[in-house]
Design an enzyme around this catalytic site. Structure first.
Site, PDB file in Angstrom:
ATOM      1  N   ASP A  96      94.778 -46.751  67.011  1.00  0.00           N
ATOM      2  CA  ASP A  96      96.043 -47.497  66.932  1.00  0.00           C
ATOM      3  C   ASP A  96      96.705 -47.617  68.302  1.00  0.00           C
ATOM      4  O   ASP A  96      96.960 -48.709  68.794  1.00  0.00           O
ATOM      5  CB  ASP A  96      97.032 -46.768  66.005  1.00  0.00           C
ATOM      6  CG  ASP A  96      96.753 -47.002  64.533  1.00  0.00           C
ATOM      7  OD1 ASP A  96      95.897 -47.840  64.199  1.00  0.00           O
ATOM      8  OD2 ASP A  96      97.408 -46.332  63.707  1.00  0.00           O
ATOM      9  N   TYR A 146     102.160 -54.060  63.535  1.00  0.00           N
ATOM     10  CA  TYR A 146     102.998 -52.870  63.350  1.00  0.00           C
ATOM     11  C   TYR A 146     104.344 -53.048  64.040  1.00  0.00           C
ATOM     12  O   TYR A 146     104.427 -53.658  65.099  1.00  0.00           O
ATOM     13  CB  TYR A 146     102.265 -51.659  63.931  1.00  0.00           C
ATOM     14  CG  TYR A 146     102.948 -50.330  63.746  1.00  0.00           C
ATOM     15  CD1 TYR A 146     102.813 -49.615  62.567  1.00  0.00           C
ATOM     16  CD2 TYR A 146     103.716 -49.776  64.769  1.00  0.00           C
ATOM     17  CE1 TYR A 146     103.423 -48.370  62.408  1.00  0.00           C
ATOM     18  CE2 TYR A 146     104.325 -48.539  64.622  1.00  0.00           C
ATOM     19  CZ  TYR A 146     104.184 -47.844  63.440  1.00  0.00           C
ATOM     20  OH  TYR A 146     104.780 -46.620  63.288  1.00  0.00           O
TER      21      TYR A 146
END
Lengths: 213, 213, 213, 213
Positions: free
Chosen positions: A119, A211
């Site tokens: 991520d 995100y």
């Protein structure tokens, strides 16, 4: 001058001890002002509890003092080297956070074996070579080894992180210690496996573009 | 709408950093309102220090936005999958708490070798397979592997916990990290042994029905 | 008398629990007043939360009580031995900080394998022999083994640090635990290597003479 | 009734989370009033943040409720067993503190290899057998195995400590976790050695009779 940036750095410096990334006077954050190209950085050897916004030092990209009553961090030349060679970077953080430093101590990159690593970092955390403190030698190591990551280990030393902003670089410093701890713990109870490159790419793309707000 | 639930989630979200289960913006808690079936969840990528009760997002079980100025957590689809398949669950928590994540990193369940594990979880903490973030794939893994436990590890990722309420799910998230740490520490100095199934049942029954007020 | 020194010791004593170097009543700091040669030290067995500036005890270098309603630390004779044999030292700290104590427990010096160790200590942290508490036997061990370092491990006991001031000695106590933790962590995931003596000297000289304000 | 003892227990209960000995509702402290022989104990399953002095429960040595709106700790029968069999004990503490619990998990006593262990405990920390929670079986294990120590491990469970007062028992709970951590850390980097019995006796005698005010 650059009062807003000094205020931001002041708040960000407090995140370092709060997140257990530094002790006493160790570690530092700098920020480049995108408009003027000037860099604001922690003064050398000042304790976090005592640090005030106005204590931060302003230098230009050649390391010449522009403003500030105090001496800048002894890592200043390395921060500036990074800014001169990475136009995309406006924030740099240096810490000796213990779990990341443990990997650095033994010259071992942190493998991309957890979704959190994919991520935030999009791949393993590389490890640069040993370099002495005080010149721009560490900055050269950072630029040479960090690649597309936001964090790099410095052999037998600690960790540098970079970001589009100082806040992003501090986030990377917090996250690299968090994942270093999880991977370190995992290595004591089994074998870690790399996430396959396609999944790493998907995770990193989603985290980078979807995100957040 | 659902102001009381948002207030509860606000307070519960503060428990995550306080108990060292999350860093920066990682992790999330959601709660299902038993009357309306609506779900309240953390907004995506917001820091715990900045999170206010009114920032929480309300969605229905199909993932349609019902209320909220912010984007919901990128784990929302997985939370909803769990709620749709587990009528007994009204609270879900996701963290990357380091000791539990270490077991997840190497795909190793946590054995039921301490009374605290039997008490709270009634057996070992299972480990689900790897799944990508962003769809309901993680929710499927959770439902498939969690069984009668309140916690499940996600391979190379982290941990999900569930509960009859969001508070119960947060308690499970705190306890799974606590027992993961004790078991991890134990594995470095000896061999752990499963508690016999009859004792596990007695401990879990007592804790579930007699313990507390 | 010596009010300013008592106030400084009061603040420094609070750094010990804050930096997780001590528990309950363990550990102590003393300071020598350069003008009078008198030593101020923690009273024996007092909790840090309860300790007030005026509770600190003043003794002379022969251990005779000069001022104070309370009994001085049971390590007083060892602190005084250090002051009598090291004219350059005006601050002494004793803790059982856990990572440094782990090295002490197994009688293992901490190698100079990180730049932070070279910076602050200029070489490895030596380990002294076992000695009983209460006499000056521990002070003798400290003086015999500490050499030019600021910290020394006491076999099966803990750690002593020294400094030109009490603040410098507390800084050394914080840093020795910080580097003990990083080296301990490193030893679990690989082999640590000594930094070459020339680099150690350069790092230590820079840190001693250039670093800071 | 027993307001002063309830106030003391209230303050002592706050030491447990502060010293990282407990999570959520786990753990408990009790105190015996030397005059009446009555025992004050934590109510079952109440969070430390919510616990008020008046919430503590008073029972007699046979376990009959004397005062209190809440149910007493589910460990009450074991606390009372200890008080009935140890006239010298007026305080009992139970925790699952992680390092001590790691030794308990593998059924391994903590050897007396550090001066701090000799000081506070006068010998190794023994490990009792496994027993189920809820009856006085755990109390029997404690009394059978603790000997002249202030702490005993419970196999696959946690730790009990005792003291002449509740404060002394809480101190022992803090210290047993502190030394468990140091010994655990030491075991990862070398071999620990028992301190010779004569030195253990000298250290323990001095700490018991000379240390403190």
């Amino acid at each position: 001058m650059l009062e807003r940036l000094k205020e931001e750095l002041y708040r960000l410096h407090l995140e370092l001890p709060k997140n257990e990334l530094v002790k006493w006077t160790g570690g530092n954050v700098s920020a480049r002002d995108p408009e003027t190209g000037l860099v604001v950085i922690k003064p050398s050897g000042v304790r976090y509890e005592a640090l005030r916004p106005e204590d931060h030092v302003v230098v230009n990209l050649d390391g010449e003092a522009v403003e500030g009553a105090l001496k800048p961090s002894s890592d200043t030349a390395s921060h500036l080297y990074i800014y001169r060679h990475r136009k995309d970077v406006n924030g740099v953080v240096h810490t000796h956070s213990p779990y990341a430093t443990a990997f650095a101590a033994v010259g071992r990159p942190i493998p991309c074996c957890l979704t959190a690593i994919a991520d935030e970092f999009g791949g393993p955390i590389p490890c640069a070579d040993f370099a002495l403190i005080g010149s721009e030698a560490i900055g050269e190591q950072v630029v040479q080894h960090i690649g597309s990551s936001k964090a790099v280990l410095l052999k037998q030393h600690g960790v540098f992180t970079i970001g589009e902003t100082a806040t992003a670089a501090v986030k990377a410093a917090v996250m690299v210690e968090d994942i270093a701890k999880a991977v370190w713990l995992a290595l004591q109870i089994g074998e870690v496996m790399d996430i396959d490159p396609e999944s790493v790419k998907k995770l990193h793309d989603r985290y980078t573009h979807v995100y957040g707000q």
